[in-house]
Design an enzyme around this catalytic site. Sequence first.
Site, short mmCIF file in Angstrom:
data_model
loop_
_atom_site.label_atom_id
_atom_site.label_comp_id
_atom_site.label_asym_id
_atom_site.label_seq_id
_atom_site.Cartn_x
_atom_site.Cartn_y
_atom_site.Cartn_z
N GLY A 219 0.83 -1.21 0.00
CA GLY A 219 0.00 0.00 0.00
C GLY A 219 0.85 1.24 0.00
N GLU B 238 5.48 -3.40 1.19
CA GLU B 238 5.83 -2.99 -0.18
C GLU B 238 5.13 -1.65 -0.38
OE1 GLU B 238 4.92 -2.31 -3.63
OE2 GLU B 238 4.41 -4.40 -4.14
N CYS C 96 2.43 -1.15 -8.73
CA CYS C 96 3.63 -0.70 -8.02
C CYS C 96 4.85 -0.70 -8.94
CB CYS C 96 3.87 -1.56 -6.79
SG CYS C 96 3.40 -3.26 -7.04
#
Length: 526
Positions: free
Chosen positions: A240, A264, A301
Amino acid sequence: MALTGELFIGRRRLSTAQRFQAVDPTRGETLETAFSAAGTAELEAACTLAHTAFDPYRNLPPLRRADFLEAIARHILALGDALLERAHRETALPLARLTGERARTVGQLQLFAAELRAGEWLGLRVDPALPQRTPAPRPDLRLRKIPCGPVAVFGASNFPLAFSVAGGDSAAALAAGCPIVVKGHPAHPGTSEWVAQAIAAAAAETDMPDGVFSLLHGPDTALGAALVADARIRAVAFTGSRAGGLALMKIAAARPEPIPVYAEMSSINPVVLLPAALAARSESLAREFVASLTLGVGQFCTNPGLVLALEGDGLQRFIEAAGAALAAVSPAVMLTEGIQRNYIRGVERLWTGGAELLAQGSAGTNNCARAALFSVTAASLAERPELAEETFGPASLLVRCRTLRELSETLERLEGQLTATVQMDPADLPLAQELLPTLEHKAGRIIVNSWPTGVEVCHAMVHGGPFPATSDGRSTSVGTLAIERFLRPVCYQGFADGLLPQELRAGELQRWPHRFDGERRLGRTE
Ligand code: NAP
């Protein structure tokens, strides 16, 4: 099967008075089913059960845990299209993408089941006793890895299946032998409940101990904070925001007994366009770049948020082609209103920070993101490093460098990254060789002549990287190596065979891969 809105506390299902509803990000309407929010009592019950389940679960033969993971995969598939349709309504992700994500989720569970059967994860080592050794005899020493204890898993908003309730973190922790308490992401509670039903059905079918799995929802960050602070939780897995990850790290570090948080968090995934590649194929590079940037509305991401290149004709052609490709990009709905707000803020930060807007996609309404490409000189970025902070969504910053040295120094100043990409032709080899050590310092995965979006789930994958890409750059959250996060080594010295753990006993050892007196021996796996 209908949604009930209940919490999963081990085998029990519970309703509470405090409720919340999911919001359809496309229409802004609340979706049917009110979901129960967990309070202190529900958190306490889930953590107590996870603690009680830990020893029975970890002591099951690994092959039983493999059966459990495969049963979860089967039960997820058995949910059929209803699961995908609910996920689509809760996230606005297209059905085709969700179909692929379900395949990845199921594939991850099956991969960890195969990993359990292969046994390398046990890390078995035996150094037999050397009673005659001088000047001192050596005792019998045997090592195996054991699970760390119950794990708190935070569902990620951007992967409602592959990094949520039965996603990569859950699969790795369950494979390791750790019960899990999942904090569902509030943006997709219906998807979470259905997947939880699949896990509960698989646990019943394979006779797993009560408490191996719980799913909690919370109205605000207090639930997640209390979960991380609970003494029975032994590790945390999170994907997140940087703010969220840092908050959880702080809570975990402040506990009387601190625990690891595998968070992460944020990455801008620099892409270096080397001169020969730019000269030969600037237009195709531009098209591929825009496709990667806008895939999934940039909500990955591994999104390419920074591009570095040397000034010149090749770069000019790249900018023109990227601008044309970007102008043709339609607006698309983001996962949540909050994520869209953050995106708009990020784009404004680039704008007001002095970056030049090169191109934009077309504008939309509601929760839509408008793709954008900005540019800045390497010298300006050195003065305003905040321009290189993650803007989660389809925005990227092109850094114009006058010399290779300037490009290399810009890379050196970047924070830790999940990925770094080099686009190169054979004539670029010396430059690529020069940059490689810096890229190794910065990133968990270095990619040549491809794009960072799209993460293969396999044995050699690293989806990790130095801070702030993750909280611990020594690990990965994707691929079989992810199991290592939830294991720790224990050495057994001078044990009689009957007291040793099963897999280290004389009769069982040959079955598993191990090192005997330093020599590698293959296992006889069935
Ligand atoms: P988030 O705000 O970090 O929330 C993720 C989960 O962590 C939620 O369950 C949230 O709980 C919990 N959480 C967050 N802060 C917490 C705190 N201080 N204490 C306890 N729990 C906490 O992420 P998001 O909702 O997915 O999206 C928000 C932003 O995160 C995005 O705009 C983007 O910038 C970033 N993001 C990055 C990635 C990436 O891969 N790099 C992926 C997704 C999102 P509650 O919801 O209950 O508050």
